[in-house]
Design a protein around this motif. Structure first.
Motif, PDB file in Angstrom:
ATOM      1  N   ILE A  91       5.030  -0.871   4.636  1.00 59.69           N
ATOM      2  CA  ILE A  91       4.654  -1.744   5.760  1.00 59.69           C
ATOM      3  C   ILE A  91       3.167  -2.076   5.700  1.00 59.69           C
ATOM      4  CG2 ILE A  91       4.410  -1.833   8.274  1.00 59.69           C
ATOM      5  CD1 ILE A  91       6.963  -0.063   8.397  1.00 59.69           C
ATOM      6  N   ALA A  92       2.344  -1.050   5.455  1.00 60.08           N
ATOM      7  CA  ALA A  92       0.899  -1.275   5.356  1.00 60.08           C
ATOM      8  C   ALA A  92       0.556  -2.178   4.174  1.00 60.08           C
ATOM      9  CB  ALA A  92       0.178   0.067   5.233  1.00 60.08           C
ATOM     10  N   ALA A  93       1.243  -1.987   3.048  1.00 58.92           N
ATOM     11  CA  ALA A  93       0.966  -2.800   1.868  1.00 58.92           C
ATOM     12  C   ALA A  93       1.331  -4.261   2.100  1.00 58.92           C
ATOM     13  CB  ALA A  93       1.725  -2.244   0.665  1.00 58.92           C
ATOM     14  N   VAL A  94       2.465  -4.522   2.737  1.00 59.22           N
ATOM     15  CA  VAL A  94       2.840  -5.912   3.032  1.00 59.22           C
ATOM     16  C   VAL A  94       1.834  -6.547   3.980  1.00 59.22           C
ATOM     17  CG1 VAL A  94       4.585  -7.401   4.081  1.00 59.22           C
ATOM     18  CG2 VAL A  94       5.287  -5.519   2.614  1.00 59.22           C
ATOM     19  N   PHE A  95       1.354  -5.769   4.952  1.00 62.05           N
ATOM     20  CA  PHE A  95       0.323  -6.293   5.856  1.00 62.05           C
ATOM     21  C   PHE A  95      -0.928  -6.667   5.067  1.00 62.05           C
ATOM     22  CE2 PHE A  95      -3.168  -5.979   8.883  1.00 62.05           C
ATOM     23  CZ  PHE A  95      -2.669  -6.729   9.950  1.00 62.05           C
ATOM     24  N   GLY A  96      -1.258  -5.837   4.062  1.00 56.95           N
ATOM     25  CA  GLY A  96      -2.402  -6.165   3.214  1.00 56.95           C
ATOM     26  C   GLY A  96      -2.189  -7.428   2.412  1.00 56.95           C
ATOM     27  N   VAL A  97      -0.984  -7.624   1.867  1.00 55.51           N
ATOM     28  CA  VAL A  97      -0.673  -8.861   1.145  1.00 55.51           C
ATOM     29  C   VAL A  97      -0.853 -10.067   2.059  1.00 55.51           C
ATOM     30  CG1 VAL A  97       1.164 -10.161   0.010  1.00 55.51           C
ATOM     31  CG2 VAL A  97       0.886  -7.734  -0.484  1.00 55.51           C
ATOM     32  N   LEU A  98      -0.363  -9.969   3.288  1.00 59.98           N
ATOM     33  CA  LEU A  98      -0.494 -11.068   4.249  1.00 59.98           C
ATOM     34  C   LEU A  98      -1.962 -11.356   4.554  1.00 59.98           C
ATOM     35  CD1 LEU A  98       2.418 -10.099   6.648  1.00 59.98           C
ATOM     36  CD2 LEU A  98       2.229 -12.271   5.429  1.00 59.98           C
TER      37      LEU A  98
END
Length: 932
Positions: free
Chosen positions: A773-780
């Motif tokens: 979840i944190a990694a996807v937020f970083g991608v966004l």
């Protein structure tokens, strides 16, 4: 169709019934189902106007039309079970009222997402079919059930009512009035049904006796039988295709023959009416001549009709000796109407024939079995309209919808025939054994000599857990099979994912495909590969590991050669690329059979390491491909034989054909090595029925969701990462680096299994999803600032974190499966001794591992396709990434709720001092943790 009975048919109609009651129940049930079906197919008409109002694409239109079919299909199995438990009268009434409320609410929807939400509720009207089947069948003896259910099935006529009447109402008053009127009529019908019917005699008797209804789990017991799933496949065509065409025909007629919506609706009714009315006649014929004969006629005629309908308008030019000879083939409106009338007639016979069997062979489980068969059939009505729209968008050929139906009918016919032949061979096994297999060869040599070569590659005596046998003989044979399997699986993953790199190069060499079309090419191998995994899981016990590995490896030569030839000419039609992308899915299917095969060769103490090597090095095929292909397309590896280079828009010469050709020599070598170097194990047998018990296990489905979150993400990001990076950061040459993502994911999987063994798979899985979840937020975040310097490397780093987390989660989720099943088998089968429970848990764990790997592999389709859809609709991939993040939240919640919280299933095991896994499950956990 198999004639093996699960339980005997009822001896006759319940004594409390009479002809008057039977006729009243049948008449009211049929009338109610007619109105339900009219509501269920309402989007066939109002969807055309909604498409115009909202400017929807063909794919979006197909999704809107198919959404009610999805709800109506998925709800059938549950509604069928509830009918067996609580009675058809109450369940049918409540379901109709709920569907009526949703249909009325639809008239107030003004946006596409809200309409999709309302359409889910509308679809409950279609779920009443399984209610009616279970309810009606209990009022009739077996010799009349085919006719009774055929009459009830005439409720399909509701679609004809909708396509015939709704266009006139819509033209006069608007589509919202259609929704309101249809909802009001359905609500009134629900009240009338409640007042004019009564509970079935068996339910009354059960209540008088004070008996409790059977649990839902016991109701699902027959779903283990392959026979049930075969019936469901037949119904996928005879009913699913009927619903799909009923929804699609108005759109087809408007687009192909330039009719207005009223004319199209009236002509579509000419298909719906025979496909509904004659269902009663099909039930009568099934009672009289047998359902098998009716099914042969149904599939035979359907194959002929769909072939005729699928042939597109074509111009032919024959270069004769006296000049060109030109002619055209096309189907005008009148022949088209005649063809769909015939198709609908035989589909109606087939629908009745399928359901003729259910109350006879499964009299105590009509709701569950009828619900499953109806659900799969209904899913055909959901999937196929979407497929029709997608095929039309992708190919531009209107008749592509009938091409798909031709394929489905042909596969169903072949499966039915092979099943019947197999049943006949078993019934006559003794007689056939006395006949020579090749009588013309007997003068040359005897039976012993004839079978010597095959026998030399079959291991009749295989005891890997016998230490003396293993050290003296088994180890050498097992390792040889393992290393050949690793090579074959590495190549399979390479070919499976090759489109992820090829699509990024196509625009630069003159292929004018849209971004959405390119993402389709990247996604389709995932779709076909995941689907094939389901079937490949059962192939090794049938064909043997040696033959199956040889065949599946050789099959990859087709897409490898195809890519090499197709990419050399920018005029190659997009349809050819679609076919090649689907064929690359053959590589994805290989994983299931490869892991199944290798698991038989090694003892328990070494099985985990063997499977880790097979899966881990096989997964590395993605990285090998993404590293190798960008290099080989820049040089003429094969010289003159490989073809000329293509000049890109920047002036660079590219041999893009090498992306396919580079695998050809390796595939040939590995195919030969598999045939001459691998072995079959005679004892490696496991029937489908033995493994299918997992479909009744709740935790099988939960683990499917969790493993989709981990492995589905790994393989989906692997497929979509190159094109996503290229489309979002076009100024960065990212292709030399994209292989690092799959490499990180594969290595983290192999190197972090000890974490799950130390701290417990559930805890590791929970924290893994939080990390994702944190990694996807970083991608966004970095996509939001992608124009700033260094944004790409932030984006790249977040994806590396995502890949790392997926690898950790791949190991931790599969570490959980054997531990879960050991606890569940102890609870579900306490009557077995310790050894038997251990054997049962290992068998079910292996089956769940195979099934979850198949389900999760669909991520290779959905993630790239979600990127493409998001970019097409919103201009960027953020919407897709937000959806992924939401899915990971659901996965984390499921992990905590069922497994890792204090009252969770695995909490006690994972919090034992110095022991994360129960002692008696350790070996199984180690084995499973390495599977894919």
């Amino acid at each position: 169709m198999s004639q093996t009975k699960t339980s005997g048919p009822p001896s006759g109609a319940p004594p409390a019934t009479n002809t008057s009651q039977q006729n009243r129940i049948l008449g009211m049930s049929t009338l109610a189902f007619t109105f339900c079906f009219a509501v269920w197919t309402i989007f066939a008409i109002i969807g055309v106007r909604i498409k115009q109002d909202l400017g929807l694409s063909n794919t979006e239109f197909g999704l809107l039309v198919g959404t009610p079919i999805l709800t109506g299909s998925l709800s059938r199995i549950f509604l069928g079970i509830w009918t067996d438990q609580y009675g058809g009268r109450i369940v049918n009434t409540i379901t109709m009222l709920t569907a009526a409320a949703a249909t009325f609410a639809l008239s107030y929807a003004t946006s596409y997402p809200v309409m999709l939400l309302a359409a889910l509720g509308v679809g409950l009207a279609g779920g009443t079919f399984s209610v009616g089947v279970a309810y009606v069948s209990k009022w009739f003896p077996k010799e009349k059930q085919g006719t009774a259910l055929g009459i009830f099935g005439m409720g399909n006529l509701g679609s004809a009512i909708t396509v015939f009447i709704a266009p006139f109402v819509m033209v006069a008053f608007g589509w919202t009035t259609v929704a309101q009127v249809w909802a009001s009529v359905l609500a009134v019908m629900a009240v009338v049904f409640w007042l004019s019917t009564e509970d079935e005699p068996s339910l009354k008797a059960r209540r008088l006796a004070g008996e409790k209804p059977r649990s839902a789990l016991s109701q699902l017991e027959p779903l283990r039988n392959l026979q049930v799933w075969r019936f469901a496949t037949y119904y996928f065509f005879v009913f699913g295709a009927f619903v799909a065409l009923a929804l699609w025909l108005p759109r087809y007629l408007v687009g192909v023959y330039d009719l207005d919506i009223k004319q199209a609706g009236m002509i579509a009714a000419l298909y719906s009416v025979p496909a509904s009315v004659f269902r009663a006649y099909g039930g009568h014929l099934s009672d009289k001549f047998g359902a098998r004969r009716i099914m042969y006629w149904t599939f035979g005629v359907s194959i002929l009709m769909t072939f005729m309908l699928s042939y597109p308008n074509t111009d032919y030019i024959i270069h004769g000796i006296k000049g060109d000879i030109m002619f055209q083939t096309s189907m005008s409106l009148i022949p088209f109407v005649c063809a769909i009338f015939v198709l609908g007639f035989f589909m109606s016979l087939g629908k009745a024939a399928v359901f003729k069997h259910i109350p006879v062979y499964y009299p105590d489980h009509v709701g569950a079995v009828g619900g499953l068969v109806g659900m799969i059939g209904g899913l055909g009505g959901f999937v196929m309209p979407i497929a029709f729209g997608a095929l039309l968008d992708l190919t531009g050929v209107w008749t592509s919808s009938f091409m798909l139906l031709f394929l489905v009918a042909s596969v169903s016919m072949v499966w039915m025939h092979l099943s019947i032949r197999n049943m006949e061979r078993k019934a006559m096994a003794g007689t056939l054994a006395d006949l020579p297999e090749l009588p013309e060869m007997l003068p040359l040599h005897g039976v012993e000599q004839h079978g010597k070569l095959a026998a030399s590659k079959t291991l009749d005596d295989w005891r890997p857990n016998d230490e003396e046998f293993w050290e003296n003989k088994g180890k050498h044979i097992a390792k040889r099979n393992l290393w050949i399997s690793i090579a074959a699986l590495l190549l399979a993953f390479s070919v499976w994912m090759v489109w992820s790199v090829v699509v990024a190069k196509l625009p630069s060499i003159g292929f004018n495909f849209s971004t959405n079309q390119l993402f389709w090419l990247a996604a389709l191998p995932g779709l076909s590969g995941a689907t094939l995994r389901i079937f490949y899981s059962f192939m090794v016990p049938i064909f043997g590991g040696r033959l199956w590995t040889t065949l599946t490896t050789a099959s990859l030569l087709v897409p490898a050669f195809g890519i090499g030839y197709a990419t050399q000419n920018p005029e190659t039609p997009y349809l050819i690329f679609l076919v090649l992308a689907l064929l690359c899915g053959l590589g994805g299917g290989n994983f299931a059979s490869s892991m199944s095969n290798i698991s038989f060769f090694f003892p328990k103490k070494e099985k985990g390491n063997a499977l880790a090597l097979n899966a881990g090095l096989g997964n590395l095929g993605v990285s090998v491909m993404q590293f190798l292909v960008p290099l080989v397309v820049t040089i003429g590896v094969f010289g003159v034989i490989g073809g000329e280079p293509v000049t890109t828009d920047t002036g660079q010469n590219l041999w893009i054909q090498n992306a396919g050709f580079i695998w050809v020599p390796f595939l040939m070598i590995t195919t030969v090595a598999a045939w001459f170097g691998m072995n079959d194990i005679a004892s490696a047998k496991a029937s489908f029925s033995e493994q299918s018990v997992i479909f009744t296990r709740k935790h099988n489905w939960i683990m499917c969701v969790l493993y989709t979150g981990t492995f589905g993400s790994f393989i989906g990001y692997s497929a979509g990462f190159p094109l996503l990076a290229k489309s979002q950061f076009p100024e960065v040459n990212s292709l030399p680096f994209i292989f690092l993502g799959p490499l990180v994911g594969a290595l983290s999987r192999a190197g972090t299994g000890w974490i799950s063994d130390r701290f417990g798979g559930a805890r590791v899985t929970f924290w893994t999803f939080l990390g994702m979840i944190a990694a996807v937020f970083g991608v966004l975040f970095f996509l939001g600032i992608k124009t700033q310097p260094g944004a790409f490397w932030g984006f790249f780093a977040m994806f590396m974190l995502l890949f790392f987390a997926t690898g950790v989660g791949n190991a931790s989720t599969f570490q959980m499966i054997p531990v879960i099943m050991r606890k569940e088998i102890d609870r579900l089968m306490p009557q077995l001794d310790i050894t038997a429970r251990a054997h049962q848990s290992e068998k079910e764990s292996a089956a769940i591992i195979g099934f979850t790997s198949a389900m999760a592999a669909y991520g290779a389709f959905f993630i790239p396709k979600s990127y493409g859809t998001s970019i097409s609709l919103t201009g960027g991939p953020s919407a897709a990434l937000w959806a992924f993040m939401l899915f990971y939240v659901v996965c984390a919640a499921l992990t905590w709720l069922y497994y890792s919280r204090r009252s969770g299933l695995l909490y006690d095991i994972e919090h034992q001092p110095n022991q994360a896994v129960a002692p008696d499950a350790t070996s199984s956990a180690a084995n499973a943790a390495s599977a894919s």
